[in-house]
Write an enzyme that holds these catalytic residues in place. Structure first.
Site, PDB file in Angstrom:
ATOM      1  N   HIS A   1     -51.535 -70.227  65.629  1.00  0.00           N
ATOM      2  CA  HIS A   1     -50.083 -70.173  65.420  1.00  0.00           C
ATOM      3  C   HIS A   1     -49.356 -69.241  66.385  1.00  0.00           C
ATOM      4  O   HIS A   1     -48.250 -68.794  66.077  1.00  0.00           O
ATOM      5  CB  HIS A   1     -49.740 -69.779  63.973  1.00  0.00           C
TER       6      HIS A   1
ATOM      7  N   ASP B   1     -50.897 -82.436  63.686  1.00  0.00           N
ATOM      8  CA  ASP B   1     -49.663 -81.685  63.932  1.00  0.00           C
ATOM      9  C   ASP B   1     -49.982 -80.233  64.257  1.00  0.00           C
ATOM     10  O   ASP B   1     -51.082 -79.742  63.971  1.00  0.00           O
ATOM     11  CB  ASP B   1     -48.725 -81.754  62.724  1.00  0.00           C
TER      12      ASP B   1
ATOM     13  N   ASP C   1     -61.418 -77.579  60.019  1.00  0.00           N
ATOM     14  CA  ASP C   1     -60.153 -76.872  60.213  1.00  0.00           C
ATOM     15  C   ASP C   1     -60.305 -75.366  60.053  1.00  0.00           C
ATOM     16  O   ASP C   1     -59.319 -74.661  59.842  1.00  0.00           O
ATOM     17  CB  ASP C   1     -59.110 -77.418  59.229  1.00  0.00           C
TER      18      ASP C   1
ATOM     19  N   ASP D   1     -55.710 -75.491  66.317  1.00  0.00           N
ATOM     20  CA  ASP D   1     -55.457 -75.774  64.910  1.00  0.00           C
ATOM     21  C   ASP D   1     -54.516 -76.969  64.836  1.00  0.00           C
ATOM     22  O   ASP D   1     -53.311 -76.809  64.900  1.00  0.00           O
ATOM     23  CB  ASP D   1     -54.827 -74.538  64.263  1.00  0.00           C
TER      24      ASP D   1
ATOM     25  N   GLU E   1     -49.849 -81.293  58.166  1.00  0.00           N
ATOM     26  CA  GLU E   1     -50.630 -80.319  57.399  1.00  0.00           C
ATOM     27  C   GLU E   1     -50.008 -78.935  57.493  1.00  0.00           C
ATOM     28  O   GLU E   1     -50.022 -78.168  56.518  1.00  0.00           O
ATOM     29  CB  GLU E   1     -52.075 -80.289  57.917  1.00  0.00           C
ATOM     30  N   GLU E   2     -49.462 -78.606  58.649  1.00  0.00           N
ATOM     31  CA  GLU E   2     -48.943 -77.259  58.866  1.00  0.00           C
ATOM     32  C   GLU E   2     -47.711 -76.944  58.024  1.00  0.00           C
ATOM     33  O   GLU E   2     -47.344 -75.778  57.874  1.00  0.00           O
ATOM     34  CB  GLU E   2     -48.618 -77.049  60.347  1.00  0.00           C
TER      35      GLU E   2
ATOM     36  N   HIS F   1     -56.150 -82.560  61.097  1.00  0.00           N
ATOM     37  CA  HIS F   1     -54.726 -82.877  61.242  1.00  0.00           C
ATOM     38  C   HIS F   1     -54.298 -82.751  62.694  1.00  0.00           C
ATOM     39  O   HIS F   1     -54.823 -81.924  63.440  1.00  0.00           O
ATOM     40  CB  HIS F   1     -53.868 -81.978  60.349  1.00  0.00           C
TER      41      HIS F   1
END
EC number: 3.4.11.4
Length: 414
Positions: free
Chosen positions: A383, A83, A201, A144, A178-179, A81
């Site tokens: 994150h 995003d 991932d 990520d 996805e997040e 992903h």
């Protein structure tokens, strides 16, 4: 050999594009800025020689590397992903490259005294002597899952440049959002046309995962009565006190900060309260389906008991399932995990087969008919400002993709 310089250049070009998603948006992608990287990826896939490169109206990207063998081979896919999480800003990312990491503290930002230290993040010591890419302490990095995209594109480019490596048809897919839990919602599994796939991932080098949490969300609304506090005796009902009873009645040690491995939890992540109404938002997680159902039942029974205690409906609860453990869908086709494990072993990578304490696009995709284990992408501390990725891990992940393609063709050559 896969070039370290090329991997770094490609990764940096991705993470410096802001692609933060937005859970409050009802569009797909949830933010217009995700199109910036999506469109660039389409151009890049075409430039390296991929075929059937498409992007749909929701920014889902698909492309094909045709088979270079004359026998039937299952079609496999690799998915990541583009995003980044809304938990921490992904704007104006300024990656720092640390050559030959010495195992000591890394000053991310001297002015703000932000330090990435192995005293707190012990995994750093696994990568002594390697090249690390970190943040400048003011943003996340975006490994990520832009590390995963880097690895997939680099692997496809390598296979195209090295046709002596035999492989069947390979499909790649890049997804938005996805997040915020929507990465697979509009993924066209039939169009993708793979027999199985792998999400790139995961985190630490060697990770190979085909189990994840069963997940639900719960919204608890507590109703009170507001009257003037000077005349409140026998009349006021403070919803925040009742909400506190609810919170304290759940098992205190079954929360994220007290659990690990296969242990599930209740996680209170939002409280909005006034005397008249308090709203609690929870997520419920457990790998075991029976325990998962029991957790939901515990919350419902607690709601019923408090309503009985107050002799009226002071609490309502709405519980919605979010996703399920993909183990149920992957175990019948365990050879797809075995191939990934063998690929790692042939590359002298120790496989770390464990359960994901979270979700993955692969979970939803598995229930949509595309079995989809998860493979390491190499990043750590996702994150947040302490995120980093070893370049050597990205190179190894790229090699794993190539080796899986090669082994799949070899195992189906007779």
């Amino acid at each position: 050999m896969i070039s370290k310089e090329d991997i770094i250049k490609r990764f940096v070009s991705y993470v410096t594009v802001d692609t933060e998603s937005d859970p409050t948006s009802d569009t797909t992608p949830s933010t217009a800025k995700q199109w910036d990287l999506a469109n660039a990826l389409v151009d890049e896939l075409k430039a390296i020689g991929m075929e059937d490169v498409t992007i749909d109206k929701h920014a889902y990207i698909m492309a094909t590397l045709p088979s270079n063998v004359d026998h039937d081979v299952p079609v496999i896919g690799f998915i990541s992903h583009f995003d980044t999480t809304p938990d921490f800003t992904g704007a104006n990312v300024k990656p720092q490259i640390i050559e030959d990491y010495d195992g000591k503290d890394i000053v991310l930002n001297a002015e703000q005294n932000i330090v990435l230290s192995p005293d707190y993040f012990e995994d750093l010591l696994l990568y002594k002597g390697q090249t690390l890419i970190t943040t400048d302490g003011t943003t996340l990095l975006g490994a990520d899952d832009k590390a995963g995209i880097t690895e997939i594109v680099s692997a496809m480019e390598y296979l195209i440049a090295n046709p002596q490596i035999k492989h069947g048809k390979i499909r790649v897919g890049f997804t938005p959002d996805e997040e915020i839990g929507r990465g697979a919602h509009k993924f066209d599994v039939a169009k993708f046309g793979a027999d199985w796939a792998y999400t790139m991932d995961g985190s630490q080098i060697g990770e190979l995962e085909y189990e994840n949490f069963n997940a639900a969300g719960a919204v608890v609304k507590v109703k009170g009565k507001i009257v003037h506090p000077g005349y409140a005796k026998g009349k006021m009902v403070n919803s925040m006190y009742i909400a506190t009873e609810f919170i304290n009645s759940l098992p205190r040690l079954e929360t994220p900060e007290h659990t690990e491995g296969y242990q599930g939890f209740f996680h209170l992540y939002s409280i909005k309260g006034e005397v008249d109404e308090t709203v609690l938002e929870y997520i419920i997680r457990d790998h075991d389906k029976g325990h998962f159902e029991a957790r939901k039942e515990v919350m419902q029974k607690l709601t019923d008991e408090l309503n009985s205690q107050y002799e009226r409906e002071v609490i309502t609860i709405e519980i919605k399932d979010q996703y399920y453990n993909m183990k149920e869908k992957v175990e019948p086709v365990m050879h797809i995990v075995d191939i990934a494990e063998e690929a790692m072993k042939q590359l002298d990578i120790k496989p770390l087969i464990k359960a994901i304490r979270g979700g993955t696009d692969g979970s939803q995709l598995s229930y949509m008919g595309l079995p989809c284990p998860n493979i390491f992408a190499g990043g750590h501390n996702f994150h947040g400002r302490y995120e980093y990725v070893p370049v050597e891990s990205m190179i190894k992940a790229t090699e794993v993709i190539c080796k899986i393609a090669e082994l799949t063709a070899l195992k189906n050559s007779k």
